[in-house]
Scaffold this active site. Structure first.
Site, short mmCIF file in Angstrom:
data_model
loop_
_atom_site.label_atom_id
_atom_site.label_comp_id
_atom_site.label_asym_id
_atom_site.label_seq_id
_atom_site.Cartn_x
_atom_site.Cartn_y
_atom_site.Cartn_z
N ASP A 63 1.44 -1.01 0.16
CA ASP A 63 0.14 -0.25 -0.34
C ASP A 63 0.26 1.51 0.05
OD1 ASP A 63 -2.52 1.11 0.03
OD2 ASP A 63 -2.58 1.08 2.31
N GLY A 64 0.38 2.29 -0.66
CA GLY A 64 1.31 3.61 -0.32
C GLY A 64 1.48 3.82 -1.88
N GLY B 102 0.14 5.31 -5.03
CA GLY B 102 -0.96 6.46 -5.27
C GLY B 102 -0.34 7.76 -4.13
N GLU C 180 -11.85 -4.43 -5.24
CA GLU C 180 -12.49 -3.15 -5.07
C GLU C 180 -11.63 -1.74 -6.17
OE1 GLU C 180 -13.51 -5.72 -1.65
OE2 GLU C 180 -11.90 -5.12 -2.56
N ASN C 181 -10.54 -2.21 -6.37
CA ASN C 181 -9.55 -1.80 -7.71
C ASN C 181 -10.25 -1.13 -8.58
OD1 ASN C 181 -6.25 -3.32 -5.05
ND2 ASN C 181 -7.85 -0.88 -5.25
N ARG D 281 -11.89 2.15 -9.08
CA ARG D 281 -10.50 2.89 -9.39
C ARG D 281 -10.84 3.74 -11.37
NH1 ARG D 281 -5.47 1.91 -6.70
NH2 ARG D 281 -5.20 1.93 -4.27
N SER E 104 -7.93 -4.73 4.80
CA SER E 104 -8.56 -4.88 3.14
C SER E 104 -8.75 -6.08 3.07
CB SER E 104 -7.73 -4.15 2.84
OG SER E 104 -7.39 -2.41 3.00
N GLU F 203 0.56 -13.50 12.93
CA GLU F 203 0.98 -11.56 13.46
C GLU F 203 1.47 -10.84 12.71
OE1 GLU F 203 1.64 -11.81 15.65
OE2 GLU F 203 1.01 -14.08 16.41
#
Length: 246
Positions: A21-22, A24, A68-69, A72, A197, A208
């Site tokens: 993630d991250g 964008g 879900e992407n 976009r 997510s 974990e």
């Protein structure tokens, strides 16, 4: 001493899963289009895969594209699909060189045909590799996976292949997309978000979780090694007490 030197190789997690993630935000922080972040994230994928192979992690699953992407912007989705195709084609030889088997889970049929074909070709070409299994979760949703598993069992009941009373955890797991993969012991999520997510909900029953503020394009194998060191400091009780384990 670096984090790699602190790892106990005798207690490696057999399976690590990563929510990347991250991309964008990383691009936006640099005044670039989001697609630039996705392209830069490919470098992180390569380095982390090499890091897993380097220390002996047997299974690595990467949350590449969720169901879900698809919501976009069309331009971003199209660019991502093109990036998947080009990366798969460019990296197949490298996967073979490093004895890595490519696998994919998710609603693969929903991907563009070119992506399906190239993915199938790469999986076939690497099917004999044994050092590490790299699984890409593509058009993946854990809720979708669980519903599909329930449908498969319902069909078996309807066809009188099994009785309702015979349904248990073992044969439910046999319907999942990860049927031949052990559950992940460690899941890493980048970018500072603290959620899973819709990823591997069944498989993460005792996983974990490790969260880092690092945005995915900045994540490298040293960050992976740091997560493993943190994992090895934890006590995994599986419902037992510390006294029972000791």
């Amino acid at each position: 001493m670096g984090f790699k030197e602190q790892i106990d190789l005798a207690r490696l997690p057999e399976h690590i899963a990563i929510i990347m993630d991250g991309n964008g935000r990383w691009a936006q922080n640099q005044g670039k289009f989001r697609h630039f972040g996705h392209e830069s994230g490919v470098l992180s994928v390569k380095d982390v895969v090499e890091g897993c192979v380097e220390i002996g992690v047997k299974y690595l699953t990467m949350y590449t594209f969720s169901t879900e992407n698809w919501n976009r912007p069309v331009e971003e989705v199209n660019a991502l699909m093109e990036l998947f195709i080009s990366t798969i084609n460019q990296e197949t030889d490298t996967l073979n060189k490093n004895n890595i088997k490519l696998n994919a889970i998710g609603d693969i049929a929903s991907l563009p045909q070119k992506c399906i074909d190239d993915l199938a070709s790469a999986m076939e070409k690497t099917s004999g590799n044994t050092r590490c299994t790299l699984t890409l979760a593509l058009s993946y949703s854990a809720k979708w996976e669980l519903v599909e598993a329930a449908k498969k069992l319902a069909r078996q009941v309807a066809e009188q292949k099994i009785a309702i009373e015979d349904i248990n955890e073992k044969n439910f797991e046999a319907q999942l997309t990860t049927v031949n993969i052990p559950d992940p012991e460690l899941v890493i999520r980048t970018s500072g978000e603290h959620r899973i997510s819709n990823f591997l909900l069944w498989q993460m029953a005792y996983t974990e979780l490790y969260f880092t503020d690092t945005l995915w394009p900045d994540f490298r194998r040293e960050d992976l090694f740091e997560a493993i060191v943190d994992f090895q400091k934890r006590e995994r009780r599986f419902g037992k007490t510390s006294e029972q384990l000791n």
